[in-house]
Design a protein around this motif. Structure first.
Motif, PDB file in Angstrom:
ATOM      1  N   THR A 145       0.791  -1.128  -0.110  1.00 10.53           N
ATOM      2  CA  THR A 145      -0.058   0.066   0.114  1.00 10.53           C
ATOM      3  C   THR A 145       0.862   1.209   0.174  1.00 10.53           C
ATOM      4  OG1 THR A 145      -1.752  -1.110   1.390  1.00 10.53           O
ATOM      5  CG2 THR A 145      -1.920   1.149   1.109  1.00 10.53           C
ATOM      6  N   ILE A 149       0.754   4.306  -2.775  1.00  9.22           N
ATOM      7  CA  ILE A 149       0.550   5.784  -2.234  1.00  9.22           C
ATOM      8  C   ILE A 149       1.960   6.691  -2.704  1.00  9.22           C
ATOM      9  CG2 ILE A 149       0.818   7.202  -0.095  1.00  9.22           C
ATOM     10  CD1 ILE A 149      -0.918   5.387   1.311  1.00  9.22           C
ATOM     11  N   TRP A 178      -8.110  11.613   3.374  1.00 14.05           N
ATOM     12  CA  TRP A 178      -8.620  10.755   2.598  1.00 14.05           C
ATOM     13  C   TRP A 178      -7.476   9.703   2.160  1.00 14.05           C
ATOM     14  CZ3 TRP A 178     -13.376  10.387   2.422  1.00 14.05           C
ATOM     15  CH2 TRP A 178     -14.115  11.280   2.504  1.00 14.05           C
ATOM     16  N   TRP A 179      -6.209  10.148   2.401  1.00 10.47           N
ATOM     17  CA  TRP A 179      -5.126   9.044   2.143  1.00 10.47           C
ATOM     18  C   TRP A 179      -5.088   8.270   3.130  1.00 10.47           C
ATOM     19  CZ3 TRP A 179      -3.191   8.171  -2.324  1.00 10.47           C
ATOM     20  CH2 TRP A 179      -3.156   9.092  -3.147  1.00 10.47           C
ATOM     21  N   PHE A 182      -7.625   5.794   2.565  1.00  8.05           N
ATOM     22  CA  PHE A 182      -7.214   4.920   1.498  1.00  8.05           C
ATOM     23  C   PHE A 182      -6.154   3.771   1.900  1.00  8.05           C
ATOM     24  CE2 PHE A 182      -4.148   3.981  -1.888  1.00  8.05           C
ATOM     25  CZ  PHE A 182      -4.874   3.627  -3.053  1.00  8.05           C
ATOM     26  N   VAL A 185      -8.144   1.221   4.211  1.00 11.00           N
ATOM     27  CA  VAL A 185      -9.083   0.312   3.342  1.00 11.00           C
ATOM     28  C   VAL A 185      -8.030  -0.573   2.181  1.00 11.00           C
ATOM     29  CG1 VAL A 185     -10.618   0.166   1.076  1.00 11.00           C
ATOM     30  CG2 VAL A 185     -11.016   1.864   2.937  1.00 11.00           C
ATOM     31  N   VAL A 186      -7.051  -0.108   1.780  1.00 10.97           N
ATOM     32  CA  VAL A 186      -6.221  -1.256   0.639  1.00 10.97           C
ATOM     33  C   VAL A 186      -5.635  -1.983   1.584  1.00 10.97           C
ATOM     34  CG1 VAL A 186      -4.422  -1.289  -0.928  1.00 10.97           C
ATOM     35  CG2 VAL A 186      -6.247   0.692  -0.977  1.00 10.97           C
TER      36      VAL A 186
END
Length: 212
Positions: A145, A149, A178-179, A182, A185-186
């Protein structure tokens, strides 16, 4: 976006996704790569944290990072036992650096010492409780992840390679909530996916030294 950058970004994203969702199955393949980059960042950060030189700001940081990375890569390739220790240590060390930096602890000896202690402690716990498989799954999901990113921030935010190598996830979180979402979640999907797909699969715990 130039064609070369597009190609490199596509490769990086593909590799990141593969590591997130298939890191455990491909662990023996990515061992030397993981070992090198873990050692490279550790060596360079050690010079920076101990002497306040700035990450990769001196030749010493590059040289120490390269040689530590090379040693880690060779040991990770030859010995599965050591490779698990390296990946467990890197997970604990990297997470600690990110969390402490996020809460405001300045870079320096104290941050480095705490991160090293946590990294060593996590490696010991992984061995003691025989949870190597889950340590690998967690580390590869998180690391993959981070690669994703890293790639997105480098493309769309123009982030520099040095600052990204320092801690891409922490840098992303600092830029936007939001990062962080992200990332959670990932990484969570990667962990769940790897656990489900490897229920009856175990990495061969061989000693590569006997093969060379």
């Amino acid at each position: 976006m130039g064609f070369e950058l597009l190609c490199m970004a596509s490769i990086a994203l593909f590799f990141g996704v593969v590591v997130v969702f298939s890191g455990y199955r491909l662990f023996l393949f990515i061992l030397p790569i993981w070992g090198f980059f873990s050692g490279f960042v550790l060596g360079a950060q050690t010079i920076d944290f101990l002497f306040s030189t700035g990450l990769f700001a001196t030749v010493t940081g590059w040289v120490v990072g390269f040689f530590v990375g090379l040693i880690f890569a060779v040991l990770a390739y030859l010995f599965y036992f050591i490779a698990v220790g390296i990946i467990s240590f890197s997970l604990g060390y990297g997470a600690t650096v990110a969390i402490l930096a996020w809460i405001g602890l300045p870079s320096g000896f104290l941050l480095w010492l705490i991160a090293v202690i946590v990294g060593i402690a996590l490696a010991v716990v992984v061995y003691m409780f025989n949870v190597q498989k889950y340590a690998i799954i967690l580390a590869t999901a998180v690391g993959g992840t981070g690669i994703i990113i890293y790639t997105f921030l480098a493309i769309f935010n123009g982030a520099g390679a040095v600052s990204m190598l320092n801690n891409p996830v922490a840098m992303a979180i600092a830029n936007s909530f939001w990062w962080l979402l992200f990332f959670l979640v990932v990484a969570g999907m990667g962990i769940a996916g790897q656990i489900m797909s490897t229920r009856s699969y175990d990495v061969e715990t061989n000693n590569r030294k006997s093969e060379v």
